[in-house]
Motif scaffolding. Sequence first.
Motif, PDB file in Angstrom:
ATOM      1  N   ILE A 186       0.850  -1.202   0.000  1.00 15.81           N
ATOM      2  CA  ILE A 186       0.000   0.000   0.000  1.00 15.81           C
ATOM      3  C   ILE A 186       0.880   1.245   0.000  1.00 15.81           C
ATOM      4  O   ILE A 186       0.706   2.149  -0.818  1.00 15.81           O
ATOM      5  N   SER A 187       1.851   1.269   0.930  1.00 11.78           N
ATOM      6  CA  SER A 187       2.729   2.440   0.991  1.00 11.78           C
ATOM      7  C   SER A 187       3.573   2.553  -0.274  1.00 11.78           C
ATOM      8  O   SER A 187       3.817   3.658  -0.756  1.00 11.78           O
ATOM      9  N   SER A 190       2.704   1.715  -3.227  1.00 11.25           N
ATOM     10  CA  SER A 190       1.881   2.270  -4.305  1.00 11.25           C
ATOM     11  C   SER A 190       1.800   3.788  -4.177  1.00 11.25           C
ATOM     12  O   SER A 190       1.848   4.508  -5.185  1.00 11.25           O
ATOM     13  N   GLY A 191       1.714   4.277  -2.929  1.00 15.81           N
ATOM     14  CA  GLY A 191       1.691   5.724  -2.717  1.00 15.81           C
ATOM     15  C   GLY A 191       2.994   6.363  -3.132  1.00 15.81           C
ATOM     16  O   GLY A 191       3.012   7.420  -3.773  1.00 15.81           O
ATOM     17  N   MET A 224       3.504   9.078  -6.161  1.00 17.80           N
ATOM     18  CA  MET A 224       4.088  10.399  -5.916  1.00 17.80           C
ATOM     19  C   MET A 224       5.328  10.616  -6.773  1.00 17.80           C
ATOM     20  O   MET A 224       5.610  11.716  -7.222  1.00 17.80           O
ATOM     21  N   ALA A 257       4.217  14.178   0.499  1.00 13.90           N
ATOM     22  CA  ALA A 257       3.378  12.977   0.466  1.00 13.90           C
ATOM     23  C   ALA A 257       4.261  11.742   0.320  1.00 13.90           C
ATOM     24  O   ALA A 257       3.993  10.699   0.926  1.00 13.90           O
ATOM     25  N   ALA A 268       5.695  11.017   3.688  1.00 12.06           N
ATOM     26  CA  ALA A 268       4.684  10.428   4.572  1.00 12.06           C
ATOM     27  C   ALA A 268       4.520   8.943   4.259  1.00 12.06           C
ATOM     28  O   ALA A 268       4.440   8.107   5.164  1.00 12.06           O
ATOM     29  N   ASN A 269       4.496   8.612   2.977  1.00  8.53           N
ATOM     30  CA  ASN A 269       4.377   7.206   2.592  1.00  8.53           C
ATOM     31  C   ASN A 269       5.599   6.413   3.032  1.00  8.53           C
ATOM     32  O   ASN A 269       5.477   5.264   3.470  1.00  8.53           O
ATOM     33  N   THR A 328       7.429   7.046   5.607  1.00 13.55           N
ATOM     34  CA  THR A 328       7.319   6.850   7.059  1.00 13.55           C
ATOM     35  C   THR A 328       6.359   5.710   7.368  1.00 13.55           C
ATOM     36  O   THR A 328       6.634   4.874   8.241  1.00 13.55           O
ATOM     37  N   ALA A 329       5.221   5.693   6.661  1.00 13.37           N
ATOM     38  CA  ALA A 329       4.252   4.610   6.872  1.00 13.37           C
ATOM     39  C   ALA A 329       4.887   3.266   6.538  1.00 13.37           C
ATOM     40  O   ALA A 329       4.668   2.268   7.218  1.00 13.37           O
TER      41      ALA A 329
END
Lengths: 169, 142
Positions: free
Chosen positions: A12-13, A15-16, A20, A147, A150-151, A153-154
Motif C-alpha cells: 500500500i505504501s 503504491s503511494g 508520488m 506525500a 509520509a508514505n 514513514t508509513a
Amino acid sequence: MPLSGIFSGLNISASGMSAMRMHQNAISSNLANAETTRTDDGGPYRRQFVVLSAQSDDRDVRILNREPALYGEQTNENHLPIPPRDFPRDERFFGNGVRVAEIREDSRPPRLVYDPSHPDADEKGYVAMPNINVVKEMTDMITATRAYEANATAFTSMKNMLMTAIQTM
Amino acid sequence: MLGQLIFNKTNGPVLQKTMDASMLRARAIANNVANVNTPGFERVEVTFENELRRALDRTRLKGARTDQKHLDIGRKDIGNVNAAAYKPADFTLPSGVNNVDIDMEMAKMAENQIQFNFASTALRGVFRKINSAIQAKPLPIQ
C-alpha cells in the motif's frame, strides 16, 4: 494487482510512493519544458498532470463485509438487537493504496508572449508559450515530496511492526 | 490441545487480537496516507478497543452457551472480538481534496506502532512463562 498476505501493508505504501514519484516526474517534465515552443504534435508543450485514483481490494471486501451469521427483526423493545436483513454495508470498504489512473495534458490555452524576434512568433509577433505556471509547479512539487515522505514513514512503521512480529518467536 | 490447556488461560488471546487489530489499523493508515492527494477519497478507520474493553469487562452479564443454537448474550468471548474497518462520516476537507488529515494519520501511526510493540513484548513474556512452566525452570529474576 492482487495484494494479499502480511506484506500487503508494505505494498500500500509502495503504491503511494510510486504514484508520488510519477507526479514528481510530471512536474519535472513541466518545469524542464516551461519555455518549449516546439513539440512532435506541433505547437507549444502542454502541461502534464497525473490523475490519482484509489485502488480497491476484493479480498478485503469479503473479509470485512461478511454476512452476519443471523438476521433478526426487532418487533418488541425487549428483543435483543440483531442486525436486520437490510443492514447497510459498504460494498467498496477498504482499499489497497493508490494508482495513477492516467497522465493528462492540460487543455488550457497557451500563454501568448510578445516577442517578434522569436522564430515561432506569429505574424503579429506573439509566441505561444506552454501553459505552465512555475509557482504552481513548485508548490505541487513540495506537496508531492511531502506525500512521498509520509508514505515512506508509513512504510518504515509497517516494516518495523513486521520485524517485531517476527522477533516475538 | 496445548492452546486450550495453557495458552487460552493467559493474556495470550487478548494480545493476539490486539496485534491483529494493530496490523489492520496499520494497513488502514497506510491506505489513507497513500491516498492523501486522491480527490474524493474517504478515510478508513479501525474500531477495536471499545469492543475489547466490553469483552474484558467482568461486571457485564454473560450468557452461558450450552447449545449450538444459543445466541451470544452479553459479554463476548475474546475469540469473537474482531477489529473492523469503517468509513467515518466526516465531511471536512483537511487535505484540500479529501478528509485525510496527514498529521492525524502520522500520530495514529506512531500510536499504533507503540501499541503493537507493547502487545508483541507482552506476548513474548507470555511465551517465556509457558516455556518456563513446561521446562520446570524458574524464570531468571530481571
